[in-house]
Design an enzyme around this catalytic site. Sequence first.
Site, short mmCIF file in Angstrom:
data_model
loop_
_atom_site.label_atom_id
_atom_site.label_comp_id
_atom_site.label_asym_id
_atom_site.label_seq_id
_atom_site.Cartn_x
_atom_site.Cartn_y
_atom_site.Cartn_z
N ASP A 1 0.83 -1.20 0.00
CA ASP A 1 0.00 0.00 0.00
C ASP A 1 0.87 1.26 0.00
O ASP A 1 1.97 1.26 0.54
CB ASP A 1 -0.91 -0.02 1.24
CG ASP A 1 -2.08 0.94 1.11
OD1 ASP A 1 -2.28 1.50 0.02
OD2 ASP A 1 -2.79 1.14 2.12
N GLY B 1 0.15 5.45 -4.40
CA GLY B 1 -0.44 6.73 -4.80
C GLY B 1 0.14 7.88 -3.99
O GLY B 1 0.51 8.92 -4.54
N ARG B 2 0.26 7.67 -2.67
CA ARG B 2 0.80 8.73 -1.81
C ARG B 2 2.27 9.00 -2.11
O ARG B 2 2.74 10.13 -2.08
CB ARG B 2 0.61 8.35 -0.33
CG ARG B 2 -0.76 8.71 0.20
CD ARG B 2 -1.07 8.01 1.48
NE ARG B 2 -1.41 6.61 1.25
CZ ARG B 2 -1.50 5.69 2.20
NH1 ARG B 2 -1.25 6.03 3.46
NH2 ARG B 2 -1.83 4.45 1.90
N ARG C 1 -0.40 9.13 -10.03
CA ARG C 1 -0.47 7.92 -9.19
C ARG C 1 0.21 6.72 -9.84
O ARG C 1 0.84 5.90 -9.18
CB ARG C 1 -1.93 7.58 -8.88
CG ARG C 1 -2.62 8.58 -7.97
CD ARG C 1 -4.09 8.21 -7.80
NE ARG C 1 -4.24 6.84 -7.32
CZ ARG C 1 -4.08 6.47 -6.04
NH1 ARG C 1 -3.81 7.36 -5.12
NH2 ARG C 1 -4.23 5.21 -5.70
N HIS D 1 2.81 3.24 -8.84
CA HIS D 1 2.64 1.81 -9.13
C HIS D 1 3.86 1.26 -9.87
O HIS D 1 4.31 0.15 -9.62
CB HIS D 1 1.37 1.58 -9.96
CG HIS D 1 0.11 1.96 -9.23
ND1 HIS D 1 -0.14 1.60 -7.93
CD2 HIS D 1 -0.96 2.69 -9.63
CE1 HIS D 1 -1.32 2.08 -7.56
NE2 HIS D 1 -1.84 2.75 -8.57
N SER E 1 -7.15 -5.87 -6.10
CA SER E 1 -8.29 -6.44 -5.38
C SER E 1 -9.56 -6.33 -6.22
O SER E 1 -9.63 -5.55 -7.16
CB SER E 1 -8.49 -5.72 -4.04
OG SER E 1 -9.09 -4.45 -4.28
N ARG F 1 -11.48 2.27 -9.10
CA ARG F 1 -10.54 3.38 -9.37
C ARG F 1 -10.76 3.96 -10.78
O ARG F 1 -11.39 3.31 -11.61
CB ARG F 1 -9.11 2.85 -9.23
CG ARG F 1 -8.83 2.44 -7.81
CD ARG F 1 -7.41 2.00 -7.60
NE ARG F 1 -7.24 1.72 -6.19
CZ ARG F 1 -6.13 1.92 -5.51
NH1 ARG F 1 -5.06 2.38 -6.11
NH2 ARG F 1 -6.08 1.65 -4.21
N LEU G 1 11.07 -20.42 -4.21
CA LEU G 1 10.00 -19.55 -3.70
C LEU G 1 8.77 -19.60 -4.60
O LEU G 1 8.88 -19.51 -5.82
CB LEU G 1 10.52 -18.11 -3.65
CG LEU G 1 9.49 -17.05 -3.29
CD1 LEU G 1 9.20 -17.08 -1.79
CD2 LEU G 1 9.97 -15.66 -3.69
N ARG H 1 -5.34 -2.34 8.54
CA ARG H 1 -6.51 -3.19 8.26
C ARG H 1 -6.15 -4.22 7.21
O ARG H 1 -5.14 -4.11 6.51
CB ARG H 1 -7.70 -2.34 7.80
CG ARG H 1 -7.40 -1.44 6.64
CD ARG H 1 -8.61 -0.63 6.19
NE ARG H 1 -8.21 0.31 5.17
CZ ARG H 1 -7.88 1.59 5.39
NH1 ARG H 1 -7.95 2.08 6.62
NH2 ARG H 1 -7.49 2.36 4.41
N GLU I 1 0.49 -13.54 12.06
CA GLU I 1 1.03 -12.40 12.79
C GLU I 1 0.97 -11.18 11.85
O GLU I 1 1.33 -11.30 10.67
CB GLU I 1 2.49 -12.65 13.19
CG GLU I 1 2.65 -13.79 14.18
CD GLU I 1 2.01 -13.50 15.53
OE1 GLU I 1 2.02 -12.33 15.95
OE2 GLU I 1 1.50 -14.45 16.16
C1 FPP Z 1 -2.09 0.15 -3.28
O1 FPP Z 1 -1.54 1.44 -3.24
C2 FPP Z 1 -1.47 -0.59 -4.39
C3 FPP Z 1 -2.15 -1.19 -5.39
C4 FPP Z 1 -3.61 -1.21 -5.47
C5 FPP Z 1 -1.45 -1.83 -6.51
C6 FPP Z 1 -0.28 -2.67 -6.14
C7 FPP Z 1 0.57 -2.83 -7.30
C8 FPP Z 1 1.90 -2.77 -7.27
C9 FPP Z 1 2.70 -2.63 -6.06
C10 FPP Z 1 2.66 -2.87 -8.54
C11 FPP Z 1 3.32 -4.19 -8.75
C12 FPP Z 1 2.41 -5.18 -9.34
C13 FPP Z 1 2.83 -6.27 -10.01
C14 FPP Z 1 1.82 -7.18 -10.51
C15 FPP Z 1 4.24 -6.59 -10.29
P1 FPP Z 1 -2.53 2.68 -3.42
O2 FPP Z 1 -2.61 2.98 -4.87
O3 FPP Z 1 -3.85 2.39 -2.78
O4 FPP Z 1 -1.77 3.80 -2.65
P2 FPP Z 1 -2.44 5.01 -1.83
O5 FPP Z 1 -3.18 4.39 -0.67
O6 FPP Z 1 -1.25 5.80 -1.40
O7 FPP Z 1 -3.34 5.74 -2.77
#
Ligand code: FPP
Length: 254
Positions: free
Chosen positions: A34, A37-38, A47, A51, A79, A85, A145, A208, A221
């Site tokens: 997570d 975006g921030r 944003r 990613h 998800s 989005r 892995l 969460r 954990e």
């Molecule tokens: C949540 O951050 C992140 C996601 C919904 C996307 C996760 C994807 C990646 C980490 C890229 C790598 C993926 C692959 C398949 C190699 P957010 O966008 O909700 O961030 P924010 O809460 O700061 O807005």
Amino acid sequence: MIKLPFFNRKRRIELQPSTLQLENIPDHVAIIMDGNGRWAKKRGLPRIAGHKEGMTTVRRIVKAANRIDVKVLTLYAFSKENWKRPQTEVDFLMKLPKEFLTTYLPELIEENVKVQTIGDLEGLPSFTREAVKEAMEKTKHNDGLILNFALNYGGRYELVHAVKNMMQDIHDNKLQMTDIDETCISRYLYTEKMADPDLIIRTSGEHRLSNFLLWQSAYAELWFTEVLWPDFDELLFEQAVSDFQNRKRRYGGI
Ligand code: FPP
């Protein structure tokens, strides 16, 4: 206690050797990645730049997990709820698995990583589905892995999917009501052959589960950090594992 040297490419510094207990590495680590975006917003970037940077963190953490012999690394990449989005962001997120696998599949094969997925693959665009299927096929004989991408995944959806399949099997006389117990339900989940996560990490300061591995997380954990996913590194991963090693897991006993 064995010392493991780590080299953090991003910071270009030699990290302190860790003191992980190699006999107590969590078999299954799951991560809610997570804060992309921030991370981007803080830099005045769109944003999707977060990613993209988050993708390089994935590579780093796969290597770190493989190096210490974690058996399964599950990453929450998209998800069921992420469809809400903006379309441009969804489109970008859908392209990332293909980009990641096109770029890093040779490296994953060399490192004996086996790619798997959990989630509703049928709901993904065909180019995303084909990219992960190809990676799964090309790595299916690897026994290092397991890199398990949660794609179009939701814990509640997974339970609904499992219940429907169980009902169908009861209808087809392949399953009896009396067969249903916790082991049976686990076998109907996307994670059917995987052990439950021992450690769940969430970055970016949110505390969460967000519909992630709801059934499987019963005794996991939980470990949280304020650090945003693009800034997460080997040292923090190691810190999470080290903290896990100091937890007392009682599973309801004393
Ligand atoms: C949540 O951050 C992140 C996601 C919904 C996307 C996760 C994807 C990646 C980490 C890229 C790598 C993926 C692959 C398949 C190699 P957010 O966008 O909700 O961030 P924010 O809460 O700061 O807005």
